[in-house]
Design an enzyme around this catalytic site. Structure first.
Site, PDB file in Angstrom:
ATOM      1  N   ARG A  38       9.352  -1.616  -5.446  1.00  0.00           N
ATOM      2  CA  ARG A  38       8.072  -0.931  -5.937  1.00  0.00           C
ATOM      3  C   ARG A  38       8.366   0.269  -6.858  1.00  0.00           C
ATOM      4  NH1 ARG A  38       4.166  -3.883  -3.263  1.00  0.00           N
ATOM      5  NH2 ARG A  38       4.790  -4.150  -1.073  1.00  0.00           N
ATOM      6  N   ARG A  63       2.296 -12.980   8.394  1.00  0.00           N
ATOM      7  CA  ARG A  63       1.746 -13.296   9.388  1.00  0.00           C
ATOM      8  C   ARG A  63       1.621 -15.049   9.627  1.00  0.00           C
ATOM      9  NH1 ARG A  63       1.666  -8.121   8.366  1.00  0.00           N
ATOM     10  NH2 ARG A  63       1.145  -6.502   9.934  1.00  0.00           N
ATOM     11  N   ASP A  94       1.668   1.837   0.196  1.00  0.00           N
ATOM     12  CA  ASP A  94       2.757   1.154  -0.397  1.00  0.00           C
ATOM     13  C   ASP A  94       2.596   1.388  -1.883  1.00  0.00           C
ATOM     14  OD1 ASP A  94       4.127  -0.055   1.726  1.00  0.00           O
ATOM     15  OD2 ASP A  94       3.123  -1.986   1.635  1.00  0.00           O
TER      16      ASP A  94
HETATM   17  C1  S3P Z   1       3.156  -3.484   6.646  1.00  0.00           C
HETATM   18  C2  S3P Z   1       2.958  -2.276   7.103  1.00  0.00           C
HETATM   19  C3  S3P Z   1       3.528  -1.076   6.129  1.00  0.00           C
HETATM   20  C4  S3P Z   1       3.717  -1.363   4.647  1.00  0.00           C
HETATM   21  C5  S3P Z   1       4.554  -2.761   4.738  1.00  0.00           C
HETATM   22  C6  S3P Z   1       4.008  -3.840   5.252  1.00  0.00           C
HETATM   23  C7  S3P Z   1       2.740  -4.708   7.256  1.00  0.00           C
HETATM   24  O1  S3P Z   1       4.795  -0.635   6.893  1.00  0.00           O
HETATM   25  O2  S3P Z   1       4.510  -0.404   4.282  1.00  0.00           O
HETATM   26  O3  S3P Z   1       4.899  -2.954   3.249  1.00  0.00           O
HETATM   27  O4  S3P Z   1       2.817  -5.871   6.867  1.00  0.00           O
HETATM   28  O5  S3P Z   1       2.522  -4.696   8.463  1.00  0.00           O
HETATM   29  P1  S3P Z   1       4.529   0.376   8.182  1.00  0.00           P
HETATM   30  O6  S3P Z   1       3.748  -0.254   9.076  1.00  0.00           O
HETATM   31  O7  S3P Z   1       5.752   0.565   8.534  1.00  0.00           O
HETATM   32  O8  S3P Z   1       3.668   1.277   7.542  1.00  0.00           O
END
Ligand code: S3P
Length: 428
Positions: free
Chosen positions: A382, A22, A310
């Site tokens: 992971r 981000r 995660d």
């Molecule tokens: C993330 C959101 C999660 C997570 C991913 C990172 C993010 O996924 O599993 O590793 O940075 O917004 P989902 O939004 O598909 O649940």
């Protein structure tokens, strides 16, 4: 991995993956310069960084973890000359779909074989309601985004608990006319909301909803990226299973939408103390002090599932080493991660002599004694790291196959793990 070993000392895990993606993406469309410290230099986050460079954003990397993004403003991105390759990174692809929906040019997003199997309609469908022209390939990548359309704000009820989908909608909302509001029934990570505020966008969060007004302006800022709790989780479970004395994990991001792993481990009986709780920029951070104690199987409360989404690969390892049975349900999202983490973990744990039954939306694991054996991580970072943790409590060597993708989120894992006591050898 040779069996056994104890964990000693302390470890500082690298920067948070979600926040690093981000920081570069928002820095790119901000006005002025954004400096980032603690950026995670992993393959996934570099995919986002390279995509921004491919759209004409000048980005410098003057030192480890430091990134300087010369923002081009909301309308300053340029058409990339080739498809944007997001590698293994679902976050990079879904957040970019929201970004590209608002551009004046056409673009294509591609990924590696794992990403090419993952669902993209969950982001494309709400973006289309905003006016975006997006075509997926049978719901998956490659994804084609046609630019030059006007977006309008929407109210959207998230049917899957996904921070990536929420973020894609909010990012498109930066380009849209009027208000964009996302309603969520389960709490998902809120780094987008926090960071947009740091870039000067007034994002309004209420219980179960988040809203912003477009078109928005982002102003360059400084972002300090805390350590990734999802990377810390491997050491957290390792220490809970095999620490000698107290083991410390330093500079861990403690955003309340991410700390499910700590709550679940505590319910299992783990001894985890939170020390030096502080704010770093817009994110809470702390050091974690862990002692090894026997863990107990539990029924994982469903509301904690999205807050630890995660961390389940390594939580399944904790469950395999616990006394009694652990049941996880409401976790069908695990099937559409970098691998089907329910099937792949159940297969691996069973190969190591643990009774692990995959269910429709989770897993039932009877704690027992881990044997040695060969497990296949199916290219999922992971899963590979979770089985490295398992080896601390196994009776014989565990050979983990297909581990190169550890570099997508945690390139230093092997060296940090060896440094604190994991008996990890590379096999060529
Ligand atoms: C993330 C959101 C999660 C997570 C991913 C990172 C993010 O996924 O599993 O590793 O940075 O917004 P989902 O939004 O598909 O649940």
């Amino acid at each position: 991995m040779s069996p056994g070993g104890v964990l000693r000392g302390e470890v500082t895990v690298p920067g948070d993956k979600s926040i690093s993606h981000r920081a570069v993406l928002f820095g790119a469309i901000a006005e002025g310069v954004t400096t980032v410290d603690g950026f995670l230099e992993s393959e996934d986050c570099l995919a986002t960084l390279h995509a921004m460079q491919a759209m004409g954003v000048s980005i410098e990397r003057p030192g480890p973890g430091r990134v300087v993004v010369h923002g081009v403003g909301l309308r300053g991105l340029k058409a990339p000359s080739a498809p944007l390759d997001m590698g293994n990174a679902g976050t990079a692809m879904r957040l970019s779909m929201g970004l590209l929906a608002g551009q004046g040019f056409d673009s294509t997003l591609v990924g590696d074989p794992s990403l090419t199997r993952r669902p993209m309609e969950r982001a494309a469908a709400p973006l289309r309601l905003m006016g975006a022209h997006i075509v997926t390939t049978d719901g998956k990548p490659p994804v084609r985004v046609q630019g030059g359309v006007s977006l309008r704000g929407i109210e959207y009820d998230l049917s899957v608990p996904s921070a990536q989908v929420k973020s894609a909608i909010l990012i498109a909302g930066l380009y849209a006319s009027g208000a964009t509001t996302v309603y969520e029934h389960a709490i998902t990570r809120d780094h987008t909301e926090r960071m947009l505020r740091a870039f000067g966008v007034p994002v309004v969060s209420a219980q179960g909803s988040v809203s912003l007004q477009g078109p928005a302006r982002l102003l360059g800022t400084h972002i300090d990226v805390p350590g990734d709790i999802s990377s810390a989780a491997f050491f957290l479970v390792a220490a809970a299973l095999a620490a000698e004395g107290r083991f410390r994990i330093l500079n861990v991001g403690m955003n309340p939408t991410r700390i499910g792993v700590i709550e679940i481990l505590r319910l299992m009986g783990a001894d985890i103390e939170v020390e030096r709780a502080r704010l770093v920029g817009d994110e809470p951070v702390a050091d974690l002090c862990v002692r090894a104690v026997p863990l107990n199987g539990i029924e994982v409360p469903p509301h904690l599932v999205p807050l630890a989404i995660d961390e389940f690969p390594v939580l399944f390892v904790a469950a395999a080493c616990a006394r009694g049975t652990t049941v996880v349900s409401g976790a069908s999202e695990l099937k559409v991660k970098e691998s089907d983490r329910i099937a792949v973990m159940a297969e691996g744990l069973m190969a190591l002599g643990i009774n692990a039954q995959a269910t429709a939306d989770g897993m039932r694991i009877e704690g027992g004694v881990l044997q040695g054996g060969q497990v296949d991580s199916h290219g999922d970072h992971r899963i590979a790291m979770a089985f490295a943790v398992a080896a601390l409590r196994a009776r014989a060597d565990i050979e983990i196959m297909d581990v190169a993708n550890v570099a997508t989120s945690f390139p230093e894992f092997a060296s940090l793990a060896r440094g604190v006591g994991f008996r990890l050898q590379a096999v060529t």
